[in-house]
Design a protein around this motif. Structure first.
Motif, mmCIF file in Angstrom:
data_model
loop_
_atom_site.group_PDB
_atom_site.id
_atom_site.type_symbol
_atom_site.label_atom_id
_atom_site.label_comp_id
_atom_site.label_asym_id
_atom_site.label_seq_id
_atom_site.Cartn_x
_atom_site.Cartn_y
_atom_site.Cartn_z
ATOM 1 N N SER A 1 -87.860 48.801 -25.645
ATOM 2 C CA SER A 1 -87.782 48.591 -24.208
ATOM 3 C C SER A 1 -88.798 47.531 -23.794
ATOM 4 O O SER A 1 -89.769 47.287 -24.498
ATOM 5 C CB SER A 1 -88.060 49.900 -23.476
ATOM 6 N N SER B 1 -83.104 44.238 -22.063
ATOM 7 C CA SER B 1 -82.844 44.566 -23.470
ATOM 8 C C SER B 1 -81.623 45.467 -23.595
ATOM 9 O O SER B 1 -80.913 45.424 -24.598
ATOM 10 C CB SER B 1 -84.037 45.290 -24.085
ATOM 11 N N TYR C 1 -77.689 44.083 -23.493
ATOM 12 C CA TYR C 1 -77.004 43.741 -24.752
ATOM 13 C C TYR C 1 -76.246 44.942 -25.292
ATOM 14 O O TYR C 1 -75.131 44.820 -25.788
ATOM 15 C CB TYR C 1 -78.017 43.246 -25.789
ATOM 16 N N ALA D 1 -81.894 41.789 -29.072
ATOM 17 C CA ALA D 1 -81.467 40.857 -28.032
ATOM 18 C C ALA D 1 -80.640 39.765 -28.698
ATOM 19 O O ALA D 1 -80.863 39.436 -29.852
ATOM 20 C CB ALA D 1 -82.683 40.257 -27.350
#
Ligand SMILES: Cc1cc2nc3c(=O)[nH]c(=O)nc-3n(C[C@H](O)[C@H](O)[C@H](O)COP(=O)(O)OP(=O)(O)OC[C@H]3O[C@@H](n4cnc5c(N)ncnc54)[C@H](O)[C@@H]3O)c2cc1C
Ligand SMILES: Nc1ncnc2c1ncn2[C@@H]1O[C@H](COP(=O)(O)O)[C@@H](O)[C@H]1O
Lengths: 317, 259
Positions: free
Chosen positions: B120, B37, B40, B179
C-alpha cells in the motif's frame, strides 16, 4: 542485556549470500550470543561457509519445491515447536523474505514490524526504527508480545562486516508443508556493468527524459563513469526500462558516492531509495523540483541540452 | 469467475502525511481516496472476469470510519459491489490485524481469486496479502507482473531480484500485483453514475465474529515509543544552466575523484 538467539532468513544473489543477508547478520551478531540462519536454495555447504565468516554458527537448510513462503515458515514453526525458539527472527525486506515473514506471523500469531532501518535491545525490550514520510521522520516501535519477535529490514541499513568467524554447522530443517505453488522457469535479465545497488556511482533517469529512446543518455553517461543506470518508477511503469532499474520505496535502495538524477522530480518515494547517497547531482528544468532540496549540485536546465554536452566533454577526456 | 480485490482507501498522497500526536497513528480524518496501487488490481480483476466470460468483481476494504469514496472509484471502474468493514475499534490495526479482518470479510464473498497490491502507498508493510492467504489457507503468489487464468490454474510471471519466474497455483488463490501490471481505466461518466447505486455492504468487527482484542491497537501488540525528525540533508549549490553547466558537473566529479 543481549538476546540469546537470533535467526536470520538468508538469501543469495547469484551463488553468494546477498548483501542484505550479510548486513542483517552483522547486526544480529552485535545483539545476540548466537546467530543462526535458515536457507532455502542451492549450494548450501558453500553458502554456510560464507555465513560462518560472519559468525553464523548453524545453518538450517530447507528443501522447497515452489515459492519459499509456506515451506520455510513451516520449517521454522516445526523447530520452534520442537523447543528451539529464538528471541528474534530477522528478514530482509525482499520478495521471498516478505513471503516467509507473513506466513510465519499467521502461523505463530505474532505481529510483524517491517521496513526497519535500525534495531536496539534495551533490557528485554526489542525496539525497531523505521523511517516514514520519505525519510523525514524516524518512528521507533517496541514489541509488546511474546517472542520470537518478527522484523524485516531495508537493504543498506547496516554495514556488512565479517567477524566472529566459525564453521557453521549445516542441518536440514524439514518443512511440514510445501504449498501448492509451482515454479516452472526462472528468467534472469542480463546486464553488464556494476550492479545497481552495489555501484559506487548511479545515474538515474526520470520522466523528464521525455521518451524511452532518450534513456540512452543515462546509459551512456553511466558507462562513461563506470556506474550503473537506474530509474524512477514513472519510467518503469511506462515500460521504458525493466523494473530491476527502479530506485525508491518499491525498488532498490542505493547509497553510491555519487547519485546523478536526470529529469527526476524527487518524489518522497524516490528519495527514500537514494537520499543516503554520499553526494547527489540533479538536473531538472523546474527550479522548484524537490530533488534540488537534497542535491549537492543542482543544475536548473534542460536534460536534452546538458546531458549531450556532458557526455561529449567526458568522451573528449 | 468471482474475484475479490482488496482496496485500501488512503489519505491523498499528494498532501503531506501527519501523525496524530495523541496516538501516533497516521491521520486518516480527511477524505480518503482509492490507493493508486489498488487501481491496478481492480483493472486486472475486471479483465480476468471478462476473459473468463462471466462472474463479478467484489471490492473489500477496511477503514476505521465509514468512508466509501475510494470504493466508489473502484465501482465506477466496473466492480459489481463492495464490502466495507468499518469500526472505530479498527484504529491502530497492524498488518496482521488488518489481514484477519480482511480475510473474514473475503470469506463472505466466496471468491475463486483474491487480488491485492504488493504494497500500500501509506503503510507499505507488503505483508497483508500473504497474511490473508495464510489465514484463508490459499496458495499465494506475490509480485505478479502478469496473470493468465486457464482451467482453474493461475499462471503468473512473478517479479524477482534477478528477473522473473514463471509460476502457477491452483484456484482458489491470492495474487498480489505490482504497479504497471495493466493500465487502469478511467471511470466513464456512465460508470460514475452507475457506481452511486451499486451495493456497499457495511459491516462491523462483531459481524465478522472477531474478538475486539484481535484487531485495532489492542491486537497490534506493539507500541510506538518515539517519533523524531530525521536529520535533514542540506541543499548545496544550485545553478542555472548557461550552456556551460556541464563543466560544473565535470568539476564536481573530479572533486569526488570519480574522474
Ligand atoms: C506506493 C508508491 C510507491 C512508489 N515507489 C516509487 C519508487 O520506488 N521509486 C520511484 O521513483 N517512485 C516511486 N513512486 C512514484 C513517485 O511518487 C513518483 O510518481 C515518481 O518517482 C515520479 O517519477 P519522475 O520523477 O520520473 O517523474 P515526474 O515526477 O513526472 O518528474 C519529472 C521531472 O522531470 C522534469 N523535467 C521535465 N522535462 C525536463 C527536461 N527537458 N529537462 C530537465 N528536466 C525535465 C520535471 O520538471 C519534473 O521534475 C511510488 C509511488 C507510490 C504511490
Ligand atoms: N485496510 C485495507 N483495506 C483493504 N485492503 C488493504 C488494506 N490494507 C492493506 N490492504 C491490501 O493489501 C495490500 C498491501 O498492503 P500493505 O501490507 O499495507 O503494504 C494493499 O495494497 C491492499 O491491496
Amino acid at each position: 542485556m543481549a538476546l540469546n538467539t537470533i535467526w536470520v532468513h538468508a538469501e543469495v544473489g547469484g551463488d553468494k549470500p546477498s548483501s542484505i543477508t550479510l548486513e542483517i547478520i552483522t547486526k544480529a551478531r552485535a545483539l545476540a550470543d548466537k546467530v543462526e540462519a535458515f536457507y532455502a536454495g542451492d549450494n548450501a555447504e558453500a553458502v554456510a561457509a560464507e555465513l560462518g565468516k560472519y559468525g553464523v554458527s548453524k545453518v538450517y537448510t530447507v528443501a522447497t519445491e515452489g515459492l519459499q513462503g509456506i515451506p520455510v515458515a513451516s520449517a521454522m514453526v516445526a523447530q520452534i515447536e520442537g523447543g528451539n525458539a529464538p528471541d528474534l527472527i530477522m528478514f530482509g525486506s525482499t520478495y521471498d523474505g516478505r513471503d516467509v515473514l507473513a506466513r510465519l506471523s499467521v502461523a505463530l500469531d505474532r505481529p510483524v514490524l517491517t521496513n526497519n532501518n535500525d534495531i536496539a535491545v534495551e533490557g528485554d525490550e526489542v525496539r525497531v526504527t523505521t523511517s516514514i514520510f520519505g525519510g523525514a521522520t524516524n518512528l521507533t516501535t517496541a514489541f509488546r508480545c511474546e517472542t520470537p519477535h518478527l522484523a524485516s529490514f531495508r537493504p543498506k541499513s547496516f554495514a556488512a562486516e565479517p567477524g566472529g568467524e566459525t564453521t557453521a554447522e549445516v542441518v536440514a530443517a524439514e518443512p511440514t508443508e510445501q504449498g501448492k505453488v509451482t515454479v516452472h522457469e526462472r528468467h534472469v535479465e542480463e546486464h553488464s556493468g556494476p550492479i545497481l545497488d552495489e555501484a559506487s556511482l548511479v545515474v538515474s533517469g526520470g520522466r523528464g527524459l521525455g521518451e524511452a529512446e532518450k534513456f540512452e543518455l543515462v546509459e551512456t553517461l553511466a558507462k562513461l563513469l563506470k556506474g550503473a543506470p537506474g530509474a524512477s518508477r514513472a519510467i518503469v511503469d511506462a515500460g521504458w526500462v525493466p523494473y530491476s532499474y527502479q530506485v525508491g520505496q518499491t525498488g532498490k535502495v542505493v547509497k553510491p558516492n555519487v547519485y546523478i538524477a536526470v529529469g527526476i522530480s524527487g518524489a518522497t518515494q524516490h528519495m527514500v531509495g537514494m537520499k543516503g547517497s554520499k553526494t547527489i547531482i540533479a538536473i531538472n528544468k523546474d527550479p522548484e523540483a524537490p530533488i534540488f532540496g537534497i542535491a549537492d549540485l543542482g543544475i536548473i536546465g534542460d536534460v536534452h541540452k546538458v546531458m549531450p554536452k556532458l557526455i561529449e566533454a567526458l568522451q573528449a577526456r | 469467475m468471482n474475484v475479490v480485490v482488496c482496496v485500501k482507501q488512503i489519505p491523498d498522497p499528494a498532501s503531506p502525511g501527519a501523525l496524530d500526536p495523541s496516538t501516533n497513528y497516521l491521520k486518516r480524518d480527511g477524505k480518503l481516496i482509492l490507493d493508486d496501487s489498488d487501481a491496478y488490481g481492480v483493472e486486472m480483476a475486471l479483465q480476468l472476469v471478462t476473459n473468463a466470460g462471466g462472474g463479478e468483481v467484489t471490492l473489500v476494504s477496511m477503514a476505521p470510519n465509514d468512508e466509501t469514496s475510494g470504493l466508489r472509484t473502484g465501482l465506477a471502474m466496473g466492480a459489481a459491489k463492495a464490502i466495507l468493514v468499518s469500526d472505530p475499534s479498527l484504529a491502530g490495526s497492524d498488518a496482521l490485524g488488518t489481514a484477519k479482518v480482511l480475510a473474514a470479510a473475503i470469506k463472505r464473498a466466496e471468491p475463486e481469486l483474491v487480488i491485492a497490491a504488493t504494497e500500500s502507498s501509506d503503510g507499505y508493510t507488503g505483508t497483508v496479502p500473504e497474511q490473508i492467504a495464510a489465514i484463508l489457507g490459499f496458495p499465494s503468489i506475490t509480485f505478479a507482473k502478469s496473470i493468465v487464468i486457464a482451467d482453474g490454474v493461475a499462471k503468473v510471471d512473478r517479479q524477482t531480484e534477478a528477473g522473473y519466474d514463471e509460476v502457477s497455483a491452483p484456484l482458489p488463490a491470492l495474487i498480489s500485483v505490482t504497479a504497471g501490471v495493466v493500465e487502469p481505466r478511467y471511470p466513464s461518466f456512465k460508470g460514475i453514475m452507475a457506481a452511486k447505486s451499486k451495493p456497499v455492504d457495511t459491516i462491523t468487527v462483531a459481524d465478522l465474529g472477531l474478538a475486539a482484542d484481535q484487531v485495532g491497537a489492542a491486537g497490534a501488540r506493539q507500541e510506538i515509543v518515539s517519533v523524531v525528525a530525521a536529520e535533514e540533508r542540506q541543499a548545496g549549490e544550485i545553478i542555472e544552466d548557461d550552456g556551460e553547466s556541464h563543466l560544473k558537473i565535470v568539476q564536481f566529479l573530479e572533486s569526488q575523484k570519480v574522474l
